[in-house]
Write a protein that holds these residues in place. Structure first.
Motif, mmCIF file in Angstrom:
data_model
loop_
_atom_site.group_PDB
_atom_site.id
_atom_site.type_symbol
_atom_site.label_atom_id
_atom_site.label_comp_id
_atom_site.label_asym_id
_atom_site.label_seq_id
_atom_site.Cartn_x
_atom_site.Cartn_y
_atom_site.Cartn_z
ATOM 1 N N LEU A 130 0.854 -1.175 0.000
ATOM 2 C CA LEU A 130 0.000 0.000 0.000
ATOM 3 C C LEU A 130 0.894 1.231 0.000
ATOM 4 O O LEU A 130 2.072 1.149 0.355
ATOM 5 C CB LEU A 130 -0.898 0.001 1.239
ATOM 6 N N TYR A 131 0.331 2.336 -0.419
ATOM 7 C CA TYR A 131 1.080 3.582 -0.489
ATOM 8 C C TYR A 131 0.354 4.659 0.300
ATOM 9 O O TYR A 131 -0.846 4.854 0.142
ATOM 10 C CB TYR A 131 1.220 4.044 -1.948
ATOM 11 N N VAL A 132 1.103 5.345 1.144
ATOM 12 C CA VAL A 132 0.611 6.537 1.825
ATOM 13 C C VAL A 132 1.203 7.700 1.048
ATOM 14 O O VAL A 132 2.384 7.689 0.710
ATOM 15 C CB VAL A 132 1.062 6.550 3.300
ATOM 16 N N TYR A 133 0.369 8.672 0.730
ATOM 17 C CA TYR A 133 0.834 9.744 -0.154
ATOM 18 C C TYR A 133 0.317 11.099 0.300
ATOM 19 O O TYR A 133 -0.672 11.192 1.031
ATOM 20 C CB TYR A 133 0.404 9.468 -1.596
ATOM 21 N N ILE A 134 1.020 12.136 -0.142
ATOM 22 C CA ILE A 134 0.600 13.516 0.119
ATOM 23 C C ILE A 134 0.508 14.232 -1.224
ATOM 24 O O ILE A 134 1.427 14.168 -2.038
ATOM 25 C CB ILE A 134 1.580 14.264 1.044
ATOM 26 N N LEU A 135 -0.623 14.894 -1.425
ATOM 27 C CA LEU A 135 -0.857 15.708 -2.614
ATOM 28 C C LEU A 135 -0.937 17.167 -2.204
ATOM 29 O O LEU A 135 -1.259 17.493 -1.058
ATOM 30 C CB LEU A 135 -2.190 15.334 -3.269
ATOM 31 N N THR A 136 -0.710 18.030 -3.166
ATOM 32 C CA THR A 136 -0.891 19.461 -2.955
ATOM 33 C C THR A 136 -1.506 20.064 -4.208
ATOM 34 O O THR A 136 -1.705 19.377 -5.211
ATOM 35 C CB THR A 136 0.445 20.152 -2.585
ATOM 36 N N ASN A 137 -1.770 21.356 -4.142
ATOM 37 C CA ASN A 137 -2.301 22.061 -5.308
ATOM 38 C C ASN A 137 -1.182 22.867 -5.972
ATOM 39 O O ASN A 137 -0.035 22.829 -5.539
ATOM 40 C CB ASN A 137 -3.481 22.955 -4.907
ATOM 41 N N LYS A 138 -1.521 23.580 -7.005
ATOM 42 C CA LYS A 138 -0.541 24.331 -7.811
ATOM 43 C C LYS A 138 0.300 25.291 -6.969
ATOM 44 O O LYS A 138 1.499 25.441 -7.191
ATOM 45 C CB LYS A 138 -1.296 25.100 -8.899
ATOM 46 N N GLU A 160 8.078 19.133 6.556
ATOM 47 C CA GLU A 160 9.381 18.509 6.807
ATOM 48 C C GLU A 160 9.470 17.157 6.107
ATOM 49 O O GLU A 160 10.506 16.807 5.533
ATOM 50 C CB GLU A 160 9.617 18.341 8.309
ATOM 51 N N LEU A 161 8.389 16.396 6.158
ATOM 52 C CA LEU A 161 8.347 15.078 5.525
ATOM 53 C C LEU A 161 8.515 15.206 4.006
ATOM 54 O O LEU A 161 9.336 14.512 3.403
ATOM 55 C CB LEU A 161 7.014 14.405 5.860
ATOM 56 N N ILE A 162 7.774 16.120 3.405
ATOM 57 C CA ILE A 162 7.879 16.354 1.957
ATOM 58 C C ILE A 162 9.292 16.815 1.603
ATOM 59 O O ILE A 162 9.926 16.271 0.695
ATOM 60 C CB ILE A 162 6.830 17.386 1.485
ATOM 61 N N ASN A 163 9.786 17.794 2.331
ATOM 62 C CA ASN A 163 11.109 18.351 2.041
ATOM 63 C C ASN A 163 12.231 17.332 2.219
ATOM 64 O O ASN A 163 13.277 17.451 1.584
ATOM 65 C CB ASN A 163 11.379 19.587 2.894
ATOM 66 N N SER A 164 12.011 16.319 3.047
ATOM 67 C CA SER A 164 13.052 15.313 3.288
ATOM 68 C C SER A 164 13.326 14.465 2.048
ATOM 69 O O SER A 164 14.431 13.971 1.865
ATOM 70 C CB SER A 164 12.671 14.410 4.470
ATOM 71 N N ILE A 165 12.317 14.294 1.184
ATOM 72 C CA ILE A 165 12.533 13.489 -0.029
ATOM 73 C C ILE A 165 12.330 14.285 -1.318
ATOM 74 O O ILE A 165 12.737 13.840 -2.376
ATOM 75 C CB ILE A 165 11.619 12.239 -0.072
ATOM 76 N N ASN A 166 11.683 15.444 -1.208
ATOM 77 C CA ASN A 166 11.334 16.200 -2.410
ATOM 78 C C ASN A 166 11.448 17.706 -2.138
ATOM 79 O O ASN A 166 10.444 18.421 -2.152
ATOM 80 C CB ASN A 166 9.905 15.817 -2.838
ATOM 81 N N PRO A 167 12.665 18.190 -1.888
ATOM 82 C CA PRO A 167 12.829 19.606 -1.512
ATOM 83 C C PRO A 167 12.397 20.602 -2.584
ATOM 84 O O PRO A 167 12.072 21.742 -2.256
ATOM 85 C CB PRO A 167 14.325 19.728 -1.209
ATOM 86 N N GLU A 168 12.346 20.175 -3.833
ATOM 87 C CA GLU A 168 11.905 21.064 -4.912
ATOM 88 C C GLU A 168 10.391 21.001 -5.135
ATOM 89 O O GLU A 168 9.868 21.710 -5.989
ATOM 90 C CB GLU A 168 12.629 20.709 -6.219
ATOM 91 N N TRP A 169 9.726 20.124 -4.416
ATOM 92 C CA TRP A 169 8.281 19.926 -4.546
ATOM 93 C C TRP A 169 7.887 19.611 -5.993
ATOM 94 O O TRP A 169 6.914 20.114 -6.529
ATOM 95 C CB TRP A 169 7.506 21.124 -4.016
ATOM 96 N N GLU A 170 8.679 18.764 -6.620
ATOM 97 C CA GLU A 170 8.367 18.324 -7.979
ATOM 98 C C GLU A 170 7.183 17.364 -7.931
ATOM 99 O O GLU A 170 6.966 16.681 -6.928
ATOM 100 C CB GLU A 170 9.577 17.622 -8.588
ATOM 101 N N ASP A 171 6.448 17.297 -9.019
ATOM 102 C CA ASP A 171 5.361 16.327 -9.125
ATOM 103 C C ASP A 171 5.995 14.961 -9.373
ATOM 104 O O ASP A 171 6.661 14.749 -10.385
ATOM 105 C CB ASP A 171 4.414 16.706 -10.265
ATOM 106 N N LEU A 172 5.799 14.040 -8.458
ATOM 107 C CA LEU A 172 6.425 12.721 -8.523
ATOM 108 C C LEU A 172 5.640 11.728 -9.368
ATOM 109 O O LEU A 172 6.035 10.570 -9.482
ATOM 110 C CB LEU A 172 6.601 12.168 -7.105
ATOM 111 N N PHE A 173 4.567 12.169 -9.975
ATOM 112 C CA PHE A 173 3.723 11.257 -10.748
ATOM 113 C C PHE A 173 4.501 10.536 -11.845
ATOM 114 O O PHE A 173 4.343 9.330 -12.036
ATOM 115 C CB PHE A 173 2.515 11.990 -11.327
ATOM 116 N N GLN A 174 5.355 11.252 -12.567
ATOM 117 C CA GLN A 174 6.120 10.623 -13.651
ATOM 118 C C GLN A 174 7.042 9.518 -13.132
ATOM 119 O O GLN A 174 7.288 8.548 -13.847
ATOM 120 C CB GLN A 174 6.944 11.673 -14.416
ATOM 121 N N GLN A 175 7.506 9.642 -11.914
ATOM 122 C CA GLN A 175 8.379 8.624 -11.321
ATOM 123 C C GLN A 175 7.661 7.295 -11.080
ATOM 124 O O GLN A 175 8.301 6.257 -11.079
ATOM 125 C CB GLN A 175 8.951 9.104 -9.991
ATOM 126 N N ILE A 176 6.371 7.343 -10.837
ATOM 127 C CA ILE A 176 5.649 6.119 -10.484
ATOM 128 C C ILE A 176 5.029 5.425 -11.686
ATOM 129 O O ILE A 176 4.538 4.303 -11.572
ATOM 130 C CB ILE A 176 4.572 6.375 -9.408
#
Length: 100
Positions: free
Chosen positions: A7-15, A81-97
């Motif tokens: 299972l995946y726990v995820y965080i989304l944001t807006n523009k 802090e959690l987001i910044n720990s793996i994604n400091p640029e706040w890139e959309d990780l969708f393409q990675q998955i």
């Protein structure tokens, strides 16, 4: 003996990164497609929350639900802090998955 699916726990944001949403799913690619196309009515559709900025894989359903609740009930500061720990640029990780 049944096979456990991850299972995946995820965080989304807006523009503009003003809203955070935490969820859990067994199919992150499909769930992201649902969020991006506003197929899930409610909070994420209303606030255009469709940018994947954090996710983690959790093996057991009970552990995934516990982790989701832990993140949801945490402060915004802790989520940042959690987001910044793996994604400091706040890139959309969708393409990675996406499967290649």
């Amino acid at each position: 003996m049944r096979e456990e699916r991850s299972l995946y726990v995820y965080i989304l944001t807006n523009k503009h990164h003003t809203v955070l949403y935490t969820g859990v799913t067994s199919d992150l690619v499909n769930r992201m497609i649902q969020h991006q196309n506003k197929l899930i009515k409610g909070f994420t559709a209303r606030y255009n929350v469709n940018k994947l900025v954090y996710y983690e894989e959790v093996g057991e359903p009970e552990a995934a639900i516990k982790r989701e609740k832990q993140i949801k009930t945490g402060s915004r500061k802790r989520k940042l802090e959690l987001i910044n720990s793996i994604n400091p640029e706040w890139e959309d990780l969708f393409q990675q998955i996406l499967p290649h």
